[in-house]
Design an enzyme around this catalytic site. Structure first.
Site, mmCIF file in Angstrom:
data_model
loop_
_atom_site.group_PDB
_atom_site.id
_atom_site.type_symbol
_atom_site.label_atom_id
_atom_site.label_comp_id
_atom_site.label_asym_id
_atom_site.label_seq_id
_atom_site.Cartn_x
_atom_site.Cartn_y
_atom_site.Cartn_z
ATOM 1 N N SER A 136 -43.634 26.441 -63.336
ATOM 2 C CA SER A 136 -43.636 27.754 -64.150
ATOM 3 C C SER A 136 -43.108 27.722 -65.448
ATOM 4 C CB SER A 136 -43.127 28.725 -63.288
ATOM 5 O OG SER A 136 -41.742 28.403 -62.841
ATOM 6 N N LYS A 168 -24.445 29.083 -62.159
ATOM 7 C CA LYS A 168 -24.709 30.231 -62.127
ATOM 8 C C LYS A 168 -25.802 30.680 -61.074
ATOM 9 C CE LYS A 168 -29.039 29.499 -63.968
ATOM 10 N NZ LYS A 168 -30.630 30.138 -63.666
#
Length: 350
Positions: A18, A209
């Site tokens: 993607s 993160k």
């Protein structure tokens, strides 16, 4: 070495997932671009139907974007004529980075007149070795005087970039002057690139993160509210910064796009795979059943490496530790939250 204004930068994107496809679509609006797909059917669909049926089935890709399942053909497209600069983007996950570099090395020339910038986009530590992406590249790819290296990161969902929505990213580049090659191919129109020299800080931000996004997903599934989510993001940022600075990163990097920006997006955005894993864990699903659906979440892959690295540097990473206990030690999410809340009070900034 600077990119030429007379000969457009040629772009090769290795990896048609993607994010690789989205970056290839972005580059193809400004520079001649070809993406390498492992599967011939994927390359054919991108080149002829202008769609990636596996990863971005509902997005119509630019007609200018070319594709091939032949790595040599893609590399020849970018490098063979040596008439101008080239940008090579590695759109592969951390676990595939070393092998892609080894494959790439077979197609790099011994000498070259024009500069080439190699950019990787993966976010995470290598699961077995604990190496950061730039360390993997250093071990897997020979040095050349004409070859620059950079990491691209920041708050970005591939689907939105592929659709042509605006995005801002950080490019940490060595040597710094070669950043102009990426800027020529990617900056402008829908994307704004900010340059940096802090490769370590950008990579640590991109890795940690994802773990914090899992934590926020768990908290949201437990119905702990917006206050708890804000606390997790803020204290998660503190963990990210402590580890990054200990590894040689710059503190200010973590208040920018590759730190706070990416953390907020991944912890709160519904397109975040790591957040989805956290939501499922908080709802009582097992990790095995979540991963059996085929979801790829780098936070799961690198959580142990981050925790071990923190211990090696004598750095407390309580949120990371709690996520690891939930992922790998079957600690109930509510018990992990209780343990975090009942930790000894401390002065903020520590």
């Amino acid at each position: 070495m600077m990119s030429s204004a007379h000969t457009p930068t040629r772009v090769a994107v290795l990896g048609a997932g993607s994010w690789g496809t989205a970056l290839a679509a972005l580059a193809s609006t400004q520079a001649p671009t070809m993406v390498w797909a492992r599967k011939a059917l994927t390359a054919q669909a991108i080149g002829q139907d202008h769609r990636n049926p596996t990863y971005l089935p509902d997005v119509l890709l630019p007609e200018s974007l070319q594709a091939s399942d032949n790595l040599k053909h893609v590399m020849d497209f970018a490098l063979a004529d040596d008439t101008g600069p080239a940008l090579l983007i590695l759109g592969v996950p951390a676990r595939g980075l070393a092998q892609t570099c080894l494959d790439l090395a077979q197609h790099l020339p011994a000498t070259r007149r024009h500069p080439v910038l190699l950019v990787w986009t993966c976010k995470g530590f290598h699961q077995e070795s604990g190496l950061l992406p730039h360390q993997i590249v250093r071990e897997s790819l020979p040095d050349h005087p004409w070859l620059g290296r950079a990491v691209l990161s920041g708050p970005s969902f591939a689907l939105e970039v592929a659709k042509g929505l605006p995005v801002a990213l950080t490019l940490a580049c060595e040597p710094a002057e070669m950043a102009s090659i990426a800027l020529e191919a990617l900056h402008g129109k829908q994307a704004r690139l900010y340059t940096s020299t802090d490769m370590i800080g950008v990579e640590v931000g991109g890795a940690v993160k994802n773990i914090m996004a899992i934590a926020c997903g768990i908290a949201d599934a437990l119905g702990l509210g917006h206050n708890a989510r804000a606390a997790l993001i803020t204290r998660g940022l503190a963990e990210m910064q402590r580890l990054g600075v200990a590894l040689g990163g710059q503190a200010e990097t973590f208040s920018g796009l590759a730190g706070l920006g990416d953390l907020v997006l991944t912890a709160t955005g519904e397109l975040s795979r790591n957040r989805q894993v956290g939501l499922a864990l908080g709802a009582g699903e097992s990790l095995d059943s979540i991963l059996a659906t085929g979801i790829t979440a780098e936070g799961v892959r690198c959580a142990r490496s981050v925790l071990e690295m923190g211990r090696a540097h004598q750095i407390e990473l309580p949120i990371t530790a709690a996520v690891c206990q939930i992922l790998f030690e079957q600690l109930a999410p509510r018990e992990a939250v209780h343990a975090l809340l009942t930790r000894e009070a401390k002065q903020e900034g520590h």
